[in-house]
Write an enzyme that holds these catalytic residues in place. Structure first.
Site, PDB file in Angstrom:
ATOM      1  N   SER A   1       0.828  -1.043   0.178  1.00  0.00           N
ATOM      2  CA  SER A   1      -0.098  -0.100  -0.116  1.00  0.00           C
ATOM      3  C   SER A   1       0.821   1.356   0.127  1.00  0.00           C
ATOM      4  CB  SER A   1      -0.936  -0.108   1.206  1.00  0.00           C
ATOM      5  OG  SER A   1      -2.018   0.638   0.973  1.00  0.00           O
TER       6      SER A   1
ATOM      7  N   ASP B   1      -8.708  -3.805  -6.318  1.00  0.00           N
ATOM      8  CA  ASP B   1      -8.263  -3.278  -5.169  1.00  0.00           C
ATOM      9  C   ASP B   1      -8.999  -1.983  -4.831  1.00  0.00           C
ATOM     10  OD1 ASP B   1      -6.751  -1.708  -3.174  1.00  0.00           O
ATOM     11  OD2 ASP B   1      -5.112  -3.262  -3.584  1.00  0.00           O
TER      12      ASP B   1
ATOM     13  N   HIS C   1      -7.465  -5.643  -0.786  1.00  0.00           N
ATOM     14  CA  HIS C   1      -6.329  -4.705  -0.856  1.00  0.00           C
ATOM     15  C   HIS C   1      -5.123  -5.456  -0.674  1.00  0.00           C
ATOM     16  CE1 HIS C   1      -3.768  -1.203  -0.514  1.00  0.00           C
ATOM     17  NE2 HIS C   1      -3.912  -1.073   0.705  1.00  0.00           N
TER      18      HIS C   1
END
Length: 525
Positions: free
Chosen positions: A234, A466, A494
């Site tokens: 991320s 995502d 995610h």
């Protein structure tokens, strides 16, 4: 904007921040910048290979390892300069943790991990998941290492508001219906920003991603590694890519999972992420209506109607919050309910929990389930204490990019585009983008490309549905990095590594253990 890998293997934590600070805060005049047009932007310039003499004491320091309360792990404190332009102006002390390679097999060095954020504790992630949950073969060959970035968790955390004030902040209405409610939202953003300025003035100008990446290079050297081996998820992909851009010759094996696109201004990032949450919600809606316990529609209900039903529920909560049984008296209003739903979009394994929470709230007028999801989002504990997640998130984001919107009028004009991107979440996420307009320090960063010319192969991972880091960002970052190999997971949720795809895990494990990256364009289902 807030991105962090889910820690669902060990707890309920998900990758979030408040709807009052959910999105990256910045935009410049180049709001229309896209991946295709990113070549017009300047590229991040690599630092000189030679270590400046003023930084030599930092690179030459020795860590004093000690036990830190979690069996198998040891901790230390790393000193880095507060200001790299003036190394003598003071230090920042960073918390470092590691779990030594277990063997068998020859030790390959240190593997640094970061779960994202900004604001997620890498030390907590290591101790709760990575140090025990990464594949045994990887843990056998690497010392698993984490450092909380400056301003985060154990590393001189940025502080803004206390627990009671944070409770009020997280319940602020982010879909204002009139000028009075707009004024209340603006006042909440100002109070939060002023609190950060009052409590963390020394550090607030020095928590940028560039500075955190330079800190990682000091840690690499202190650990005795000639090159950095790193897995970032991320926001951790932005941190890792920034490292590669600054130190391309020191790149070892880098995995960037759930990639961000550094070439986009924040308003575009926010809009893309808004669309990403809508994509995730559509997947949830399609699944929900096939199940007997779906509280938002039955078999044959169109996903758009599911969204309309959820919006209608949010409107009811806006007018009449419902009880939660919370000992501090919090009720479930629209803001907390929306946060709870968004929390569940990060990982499809949470959809059942979301269905149950929505059923209780809609049918039984019991908001406890959605409040629990919201609290996990904010990292609020049962005693009403908050981790510094939201404070650190805003501090980094507001420094890395200029503010997305300067005034409420600008948000009003942008509402149609956000609501088109997500009929369910667009309005709230547009207003969330206003938070950095009132930040006490000016941004030091701008949108830019990262090329990392001369770096060893870097694996960029993207998931097609995502919610937080849309797949297009992974494609864009892979296009920018000269040595990137794009690895695609066709699925929900995610990030991709360690989430159940044997194809993804095998490709990344092979790269980490043998240095062989997957072919560019490899796809997994």
């Amino acid at each position: 904007m807030y991105f962090r890998r889910s820690l669902r293997r060990s707890r309920t934590g998900v990758t979030l921040l408040s709807l009052a600070a959910l999105l990256v805060s910045g935009c410049s005049a180049a709001e229309s910048t896209s991946s295709a047009g990113s070549t017009a932007l300047a590229a991040l310039v690599a630092l000189p290979r030679a270590t400046p003499s003023a930084l030599a004491p930092y690179y030459g320091q020795k860590l004093s390892w000690r036990g830190c309360g979690v069996p198998g792990f040891e901790c230390a404190t790393l000193k880095v300069p507060l200001d790299y332009a003036e190394p003598g102006a003071g230090d920042v002390r960073l918390a470092v943790a590691r779990k030594k390679a277990t063997g068998p097999g020859k030790r390959l060095g240190s593997l640094l991990v970061n779960p994202g954020g900004p604001g997620g504790s890498a030390v907590g992630y290591l101790q709760q998941y990575a140090g025990i949950g990464y594949p045994a073969g990887v843990r056998a060959r690497y010392d698993m290492v984490a450092v909380d970035p400056r301003g985060v968790a154990r590393s001189e955390p940025v502080e803004c508001l206390d627990g009671r004030a944070m409770d009020t902040y997280t319940q602020t209405d982010t879909t204002p219906d009139d000028q009075r409610e707009t004024g209340e939202l603006v006042d909440a953003y100002k109070e939060f920003a002023e609190g950060c300025g009052a409590h963390s003035a020394r550090l607030l100008r020095h928590v940028s991603t560039v500075e955190a990446a330079r800190d990682m290079d000091i840690l690499r050297a202190v650990l005795g590694d000639g090159k950095l081996t790193y897995v970032g998820a991320s926001y951790g992909t932005f941190l890792g890519a920034t490292y590669a851009g600054l130190f391309p010759n020191r790149v070892g094996r880098l995995v960037l999972d759930g990639a961000m696109d550094p070439s986009l201004p924040a308003r575009r990032l926010n809009l893309d992420q808004t669309a990403g949450f809508e994509t995730a919600f559509q997947s949830f809606a399609k699944d929900c209506v096939t199940r007997s316990d779906c509280p938002l529609g039955g078999k044959g209900t169109a996903p758009a109607e599911v969204g309309e039903n959820l919006k209608a529920f949010f409107r009811k909560l806006d007018a009449h919050p419902i009880p939660t049984g919370d000992p501090d008296g919090r009720k479930l209003g629209e803001a907390l309910a929306t946060t709870g739903v968004i929390a569940a979009m990060y990982d499809e394994s949470t959809w059942e929990q979301l269905r149950e929470a929505l059923t209780s709230a809609i049918k039984d007028k019991d908001g406890a389930g959605l409040l629990a999801l919201s609290d996990s989002y904010y990292e609020r504990d049962a005693d009403g204490r908050y981790a510094n997640l939201m404070a650190a998130n805003a501090a980094v984001n507001c420094l890395d990019l200029p503010a997305a919107f300067s005034t409420p009028d600008q948000v009003e004009k942008a509402l149609p585009s956000f609501e088109k991107a997500s009929p369910v979440f667009g309005e709230g996420l547009a207003w969330a983008s206003l938070n950095c307009a009132y930040w006490p320090v000016r941004a030091t960063g701008e949108p830019h490309r990262i090329e990392a010319k001369g770096a060893a192969p870097i694996v960029v991972v993207g998931t097609t549905r995502d919610p937080a880091t849309p797949y297009r960002w992974a494609r864009s970052l892979a296009h920018q990095l000269t040595s990137a190999r794009l690895l695609t997971y066709e699925g929900d949720g995610h990030t991709a590594y360690g989430r159940g795809s044997a194809c993804i895990d095998s490709a990344i494990d092979t790269y980490l253990l043998h240095g062989t990256p997957p072919r560019d364009g490899k796809r997994c289902k």
